[in-house]
Design a protein around this motif. Structure first.
Motif, PDB file in Angstrom:
ATOM      1  N   ASP A 125      -2.393   7.176   5.061  1.00 15.08           N
ATOM      2  CA  ASP A 125      -1.493   8.309   4.884  1.00 15.08           C
ATOM      3  C   ASP A 125      -0.851   8.584   6.238  1.00 15.08           C
ATOM      4  OD1 ASP A 125      -0.200  10.686   4.520  1.00 15.08           O
ATOM      5  OD2 ASP A 125      -1.983  11.841   4.032  1.00 15.08           O
ATOM      6  N   GLU A 126       0.323   8.026   6.431  1.00 16.65           N
ATOM      7  CA  GLU A 126       1.060   8.257   7.662  1.00 16.65           C
ATOM      8  C   GLU A 126       2.546   8.331   7.328  1.00 16.65           C
ATOM      9  OE1 GLU A 126       1.125   4.555  10.244  1.00 16.65           O
ATOM     10  OE2 GLU A 126      -0.681   4.220   9.067  1.00 16.65           O
ATOM     11  N   PRO A 127       3.316   9.055   8.123  1.00 20.93           N
ATOM     12  CA  PRO A 127       4.715   9.305   7.775  1.00 20.93           C
ATOM     13  C   PRO A 127       5.548   8.055   7.505  1.00 20.93           C
ATOM     14  CG  PRO A 127       4.044  10.744   9.556  1.00 20.93           C
ATOM     15  CD  PRO A 127       2.912   9.778   9.326  1.00 20.93           C
ATOM     16  N   ARG A 128       5.312   6.975   8.222  1.00 21.46           N
ATOM     17  CA  ARG A 128       6.143   5.789   8.019  1.00 21.46           C
ATOM     18  C   ARG A 128       5.948   5.156   6.641  1.00 21.46           C
ATOM     19  NH1 ARG A 128       3.846   0.594   9.620  1.00 21.46           N
ATOM     20  NH2 ARG A 128       1.631   0.871   9.981  1.00 21.46           N
ATOM     21  N   ARG A 149       5.036   9.643 -19.924  1.00 22.21           N
ATOM     22  CA  ARG A 149       4.709  11.022 -20.328  1.00 22.21           C
ATOM     23  C   ARG A 149       3.658  11.019 -21.430  1.00 22.21           C
ATOM     24  NH1 ARG A 149      10.242  11.356 -20.178  1.00 22.21           N
ATOM     25  NH2 ARG A 149      10.379  11.520 -22.450  1.00 22.21           N
ATOM     26  N   ARG A 150       3.818  10.123 -22.410  1.00 17.51           N
ATOM     27  CA  ARG A 150       2.866  10.068 -23.522  1.00 17.51           C
ATOM     28  C   ARG A 150       1.461   9.703 -23.022  1.00 17.51           C
ATOM     29  NH1 ARG A 150       4.906   6.083 -27.070  1.00 17.51           N
ATOM     30  NH2 ARG A 150       3.361   4.669 -26.296  1.00 17.51           N
ATOM     31  N   LEU A 151       1.387   8.799 -22.050  1.00 15.47           N
ATOM     32  CA  LEU A 151       0.089   8.402 -21.489  1.00 15.47           C
ATOM     33  C   LEU A 151      -0.424   9.394 -20.444  1.00 15.47           C
ATOM     34  CD1 LEU A 151       0.666   4.560 -20.973  1.00 15.47           C
ATOM     35  CD2 LEU A 151      -0.621   5.691 -22.803  1.00 15.47           C
ATOM     36  N   ASP A 152       0.399  10.379 -20.114  1.00 19.31           N
ATOM     37  CA  ASP A 152       0.088  11.341 -19.057  1.00 19.31           C
ATOM     38  C   ASP A 152      -0.286  10.604 -17.766  1.00 19.31           C
ATOM     39  OD1 ASP A 152      -0.089  13.825 -17.882  1.00 19.31           O
ATOM     40  OD2 ASP A 152      -2.216  14.073 -18.416  1.00 19.31           O
ATOM     41  N   MET A 153       0.560   9.655 -17.389  1.00 20.42           N
ATOM     42  CA  MET A 153       0.359   8.829 -16.196  1.00 20.42           C
ATOM     43  C   MET A 153       0.333   9.700 -14.941  1.00 20.42           C
ATOM     44  SD  MET A 153       0.360   5.435 -15.329  1.00 20.42           S
ATOM     45  CE  MET A 153       1.352   4.548 -16.479  1.00 20.42           C
ATOM     46  N   LYS A 154      -0.568   9.360 -14.018  1.00 23.39           N
ATOM     47  CA  LYS A 154      -0.693  10.057 -12.739  1.00 23.39           C
ATOM     48  C   LYS A 154      -0.485   9.062 -11.607  1.00 23.39           C
ATOM     49  CE  LYS A 154      -2.339  13.843 -14.721  1.00 23.39           C
ATOM     50  NZ  LYS A 154      -1.444  14.890 -15.101  1.00 23.39           N
ATOM     51  N   LEU A 155      -0.098   9.577 -10.456  1.00 27.92           N
ATOM     52  CA  LEU A 155      -0.020   8.781  -9.230  1.00 27.92           C
ATOM     53  C   LEU A 155      -1.273   9.085  -8.427  1.00 27.92           C
ATOM     54  CD1 LEU A 155       1.416   6.985  -7.125  1.00 27.92           C
ATOM     55  CD2 LEU A 155       2.559   9.054  -6.294  1.00 27.92           C
ATOM     56  N   VAL A 156      -2.034   8.042  -8.099  1.00 29.94           N
ATOM     57  CA  VAL A 156      -3.261   8.205  -7.328  1.00 29.94           C
ATOM     58  C   VAL A 156      -3.059   7.540  -5.971  1.00 29.94           C
ATOM     59  CG1 VAL A 156      -5.725   7.657  -7.204  1.00 29.94           C
ATOM     60  CG2 VAL A 156      -4.688   8.278  -9.403  1.00 29.94           C
ATOM     61  N   LEU A 157      -3.281   8.315  -4.913  1.00 32.81           N
ATOM     62  CA  LEU A 157      -3.138   7.831  -3.542  1.00 32.81           C
ATOM     63  C   LEU A 157      -4.520   7.660  -2.942  1.00 32.81           C
ATOM     64  CD1 LEU A 157      -0.360  10.347  -2.432  1.00 32.81           C
ATOM     65  CD2 LEU A 157      -0.046   8.061  -3.389  1.00 32.81           C
ATOM     66  N   ALA A 158      -4.805   6.464  -2.464  1.00 31.61           N
ATOM     67  CA  ALA A 158      -6.103   6.188  -1.851  1.00 31.61           C
ATOM     68  C   ALA A 158      -5.878   5.608  -0.471  1.00 31.61           C
ATOM     69  CB  ALA A 158      -6.904   5.213  -2.711  1.00 31.61           C
ATOM     70  N   GLY A 159      -6.575   6.130   0.503  1.00 31.69           N
ATOM     71  CA  GLY A 159      -6.470   5.593   1.851  1.00 31.69           C
ATOM     72  C   GLY A 159      -6.741   6.663   2.880  1.00 31.69           C
ATOM     73  N   ALA A 160      -7.162   6.203   4.020  1.00 40.80           N
ATOM     74  CA  ALA A 160      -7.519   7.112   5.105  1.00 40.80           C
ATOM     75  C   ALA A 160      -6.281   7.782   5.679  1.00 40.80           C
ATOM     76  CB  ALA A 160      -8.247   6.344   6.207  1.00 40.80           C
ATOM     77  N   LEU A 180      -6.964  10.828  -3.071  1.00 36.55           N
ATOM     78  CA  LEU A 180      -8.400  10.600  -2.967  1.00 36.55           C
ATOM     79  C   LEU A 180      -8.896  10.526  -1.532  1.00 36.55           C
ATOM     80  CD1 LEU A 180      -8.882   7.848  -5.693  1.00 36.55           C
ATOM     81  CD2 LEU A 180      -9.072  10.331  -5.946  1.00 36.55           C
ATOM     82  N   GLY A 181      -8.002  10.229  -0.598  1.00 30.92           N
ATOM     83  CA  GLY A 181      -8.446   9.984   0.781  1.00 30.92           C
ATOM     84  C   GLY A 181      -9.108   8.617   0.880  1.00 30.92           C
ATOM     85  N   TYR A 182      -9.965   8.472   1.867  1.00 31.43           N
ATOM     86  CA  TYR A 182     -10.650   7.197   2.103  1.00 31.43           C
ATOM     87  C   TYR A 182     -11.634   6.909   0.984  1.00 31.43           C
ATOM     88  CZ  TYR A 182     -13.507   3.616   4.258  1.00 31.43           C
ATOM     89  OH  TYR A 182     -14.186   2.457   4.514  1.00 31.43           O
ATOM     90  N   ILE A 183     -11.637   5.669   0.497  1.00 31.09           N
ATOM     91  CA  ILE A 183     -12.553   5.244  -0.569  1.00 31.09           C
ATOM     92  C   ILE A 183     -13.608   4.321   0.046  1.00 31.09           C
ATOM     93  CG2 ILE A 183     -12.758   3.999  -2.751  1.00 31.09           C
ATOM     94  CD1 ILE A 183     -11.207   6.587  -2.986  1.00 31.09           C
ATOM     95  N   PRO A 184     -14.871   4.626  -0.131  1.00 32.31           N
ATOM     96  CA  PRO A 184     -15.917   3.759   0.439  1.00 32.31           C
ATOM     97  C   PRO A 184     -15.891   2.357  -0.173  1.00 32.31           C
ATOM     98  CG  PRO A 184     -16.877   5.634  -0.776  1.00 32.31           C
ATOM     99  CD  PRO A 184     -15.396   5.761  -0.851  1.00 32.31           C
ATOM    100  N   ASP A 185     -16.356   1.395   0.614  1.00 30.34           N
ATOM    101  CA  ASP A 185     -16.353  -0.004   0.171  1.00 30.34           C
ATOM    102  C   ASP A 185     -17.014  -0.187  -1.194  1.00 30.34           C
ATOM    103  OD1 ASP A 185     -15.048  -0.793   2.439  1.00 30.34           O
ATOM    104  OD2 ASP A 185     -16.844  -1.551   3.454  1.00 30.34           O
TER     105      ASP A 185
END
Length: 188
Positions: A125-128, A149-160, A180-185
């Motif tokens: 998560d950085e501006p660039r 819309r029918r599937l109620d799709m979401k955008l999920v962001l994962a990463g430090a 989600l932020g950082y996801i453990p291995d």
């Protein structure tokens, strides 16, 4: 013989041909997104001189190739330098990103409160990275797509989150976006 440098860095003085990979030129195009320390490091490493010295350059996209040509005035190929030119070689996808499901994988979605249908972005998560635009574009696409819309799709962001001189992004203000932020291995 050839020396391959997978990233720009301080390079050895040698007569052996160098092949250097430039992943992007964000440090040159958007220096304000980098800390003073990172900007100083890029100044000392002298990426433009590296690009001009290399016998061949590898980039992951045509855009990065065009950036090298435009910003560093790289002419490709250059027989007087014995330069092959710029080779576009997209990043590969490691097998770890396509593993076979394991018993412990069940529960990852519930542990992270993931929706049933989502588009996943993995990256820092950085501006660039322009996650604000990604979130807005996702919302625009969802507004236009009956299926999303029918599937109620979401955008999920994962990463430090990395340190940045700029204020934190505001993509969390976008509807249908989950960070989600950082996801453990173990959960990857």
């Amino acid at each position: 013989d050839v020396i391959w440098c997978p990233n720009i860095n301080f390079l050895p003085r040698t007569n052996t041909p160098l092949v250097v990979t430039f992943h992007d030129l964000s440090y040159a195009m958007m220096p304000r997104l980098y800390s003073l320390r990172r900007r100083l490091w890029h100044t000392l490493v002298r990426p433009k001189a590296i690009a001009r010295r290399a016998s061949a350059l590898i980039v992951p996209s045509k855009t990065t190739a065009m950036d090298l040509e435009r910003l560093y005035e790289i002419t490709t190929p250059n027989p007087s330098l014995k330069r092959r030119g710029i080779e576009v070689i997209p990043h590969g996808v490691d097998e770890m990103f396509s593993p076979r499901p394991q018993p412990q994988d069940h529960g990852v979605r519930s542990r992270h409160d993931l929706p049933r249908h989502y588009l996943l972005h993995v990256g820092t998560d950085e501006p660039r990275k322009n996650l604000v635009r990604l979130a807005r574009s996702f919302q625009t696409a969802k507004n236009r797509s009956e299926l999303m819309r029918r599937l109620d799709m979401k955008l999920v962001l994962a990463g430090a989150c990395c340190s940045s001189p700029l204020p934190p992004t505001t993509y969390n203000l976008q509807p249908n976006t989950l960070s989600l932020g950082y996801i453990p291995d173990a959960d990857r």
